[in-house]
Scaffold this motif. Structure first.
Motif, mmCIF file in Angstrom:
data_model
loop_
_atom_site.group_PDB
_atom_site.id
_atom_site.type_symbol
_atom_site.label_atom_id
_atom_site.label_comp_id
_atom_site.label_asym_id
_atom_site.label_seq_id
_atom_site.Cartn_x
_atom_site.Cartn_y
_atom_site.Cartn_z
ATOM 1 N N LEU A 1 13.783 62.321 43.726
ATOM 2 C CA LEU A 1 13.769 63.480 42.834
ATOM 3 C C LEU A 1 15.038 63.551 41.987
ATOM 4 C CD1 LEU A 1 12.232 66.297 45.062
ATOM 5 C CD2 LEU A 1 11.109 64.884 43.329
ATOM 6 N N THR A 2 16.141 63.093 42.539
ATOM 7 C CA THR A 2 17.407 63.126 41.811
ATOM 8 C C THR A 2 17.547 61.957 40.837
ATOM 9 O OG1 THR A 2 18.494 64.235 43.670
ATOM 10 C CG2 THR A 2 19.919 63.136 42.057
ATOM 11 N N LEU A 3 17.169 60.774 41.295
ATOM 12 C CA LEU A 3 17.416 59.556 40.521
ATOM 13 C C LEU A 3 16.218 59.104 39.690
ATOM 14 C CD1 LEU A 3 19.330 57.507 43.249
ATOM 15 C CD2 LEU A 3 20.297 58.898 41.391
ATOM 16 N N GLY A 4 15.024 59.555 40.056
ATOM 17 C CA GLY A 4 13.834 59.122 39.342
ATOM 18 C C GLY A 4 13.360 57.752 39.785
ATOM 19 N N MET A 5 12.224 57.341 39.264
ATOM 20 C CA MET A 5 11.623 56.068 39.646
ATOM 21 C C MET A 5 12.456 54.837 39.280
ATOM 22 S SD MET A 5 8.521 56.173 41.158
ATOM 23 C CE MET A 5 7.479 54.852 40.522
ATOM 24 N N PRO A 6 13.194 54.832 38.153
ATOM 25 C CA PRO A 6 13.931 53.613 37.789
ATOM 26 C C PRO A 6 14.946 53.161 38.836
ATOM 27 C CG PRO A 6 13.797 55.101 35.916
ATOM 28 C CD PRO A 6 13.298 55.859 37.106
ATOM 29 N N ALA A 7 15.374 54.066 39.697
ATOM 30 C CA ALA A 7 16.327 53.684 40.741
ATOM 31 C C ALA A 7 15.674 52.819 41.818
ATOM 32 C CB ALA A 7 16.921 54.941 41.383
ATOM 33 N N TYR A 8 14.335 52.790 41.845
ATOM 34 C CA TYR A 8 13.630 52.113 42.930
ATOM 35 C C TYR A 8 12.671 51.022 42.474
ATOM 36 C CZ TYR A 8 15.579 56.073 45.414
ATOM 37 O OH TYR A 8 16.452 56.981 45.938
#
Length: 249
Positions: free
Chosen positions: A201-208
């Motif tokens: 929720l904090t970093l969004g999908m691009p972090a993963y």
């Protein structure tokens, strides 16, 4: 699978009822598909969640006495914002739209509304249903976790639900069955798992994920999609029994 250079129209998803059809049916429950407009990797369309929600709603209406509404096609996809094509509205706006639809239905004589949610990021829908008690409209959110689990088991889905987050085995299977023309080549080689998503929720999908995929679409099949939908139709009977007014069940 479609030619990557062609964008075929999606047919059969919008209700075709006339006023007379609605009057004759006198459905005690309305079903509102809620999707999204967001990235789904390189092989599924931006409308995937909307197509899935509409497909589920269509199958439900074929088996149960409900009135299917046109879908909400843009919702809360903020975690996908960095990918081109993704469009979102605020949770406040989605809340207001659903509440307005419920109020309008109630004025026309329909006091029960089931939200068919195709996008996991629409967290506010839980609050809308929770707060509907005493509002004059009975509401439910479908499919729930138990409904999906039963359908996944029936269909022989191999990827655990937590791992099958986005553009994975389930979503790709449903489209392969119901709208294979929307599935582009590449799902067979796009598997990517990211089970540790603590700060999504904090970093969004691009972090993963760089591809936008979290799941194993290579395991998808049209047969699994067919059984997933059949399982959801079976589960929906409980919701109809719960929300239908006395004398219409």
């Amino acid at each position: 699978m479609s030619d990557p250079g062609i964008q075929p129209p999606v047919t059969g998803l919008l209700p075709r009822d006339t006023t007379e059809d609605a009057r004759e049916r006198q459905a005690p429950i309305a079903v509102l598909p809620i999707g999204s407009f967001e990235q789904h990797g390189a092989f599924l369309p931006l409308t995937t969640d909307t197509v899935v929600a509409c497909t589920i709603a269509r199958e439900l209406a074929a088996a149960h006495p409900v009135q299917v509404l046109p879908p909400v096609t843009v919702s809360c996809s903020h975690e996908h914002a960095e990918w081109p094509g993704t469009v979102s509205i605020s949770a406040t706006t989605l809340y207001a739209v659903v509440r307005d639809i419920a109020d309008s239905l109630r004025r026309s004589g329909i006091g029960s509304l089931i939200l068919v949610n195709g996008h996991g990021g629409n967290y506010v829908l839980r609050n809308i249903v929770q707060e509907s008690a005493g509002s004059g409209t009975r509401m439910a959110l479908f499919p729930g976790t138990a409904d999906w689990n039963a359908a996944r088991t029936r269909a022989g889905v191999q990827t655990p639900s937590h791992s099958d987050m986005h553009a994975g085995e389930v979503e790709t299977s449903i489209l392969l069955h119901a709208h294979p023309e929307l599935v582009r080549p590449g799902f067979e080689t796009s598997d990517f798992l990211a089970d540790d998503r603590k700060h999504l929720l904090t970093l969004g999908m691009p972090a993963y994920t760089k591809s936008g995929v979290i799941g194993r679409p290579s395991l998808a099949s049209a047969d699994k999609g067919k059984e997933l939908l059949a399982g959801l139709v079976d589960s929906f009977g409980e919701y109809v029994s719960l929300l239908a007014p006395q004398g219409t069940r």
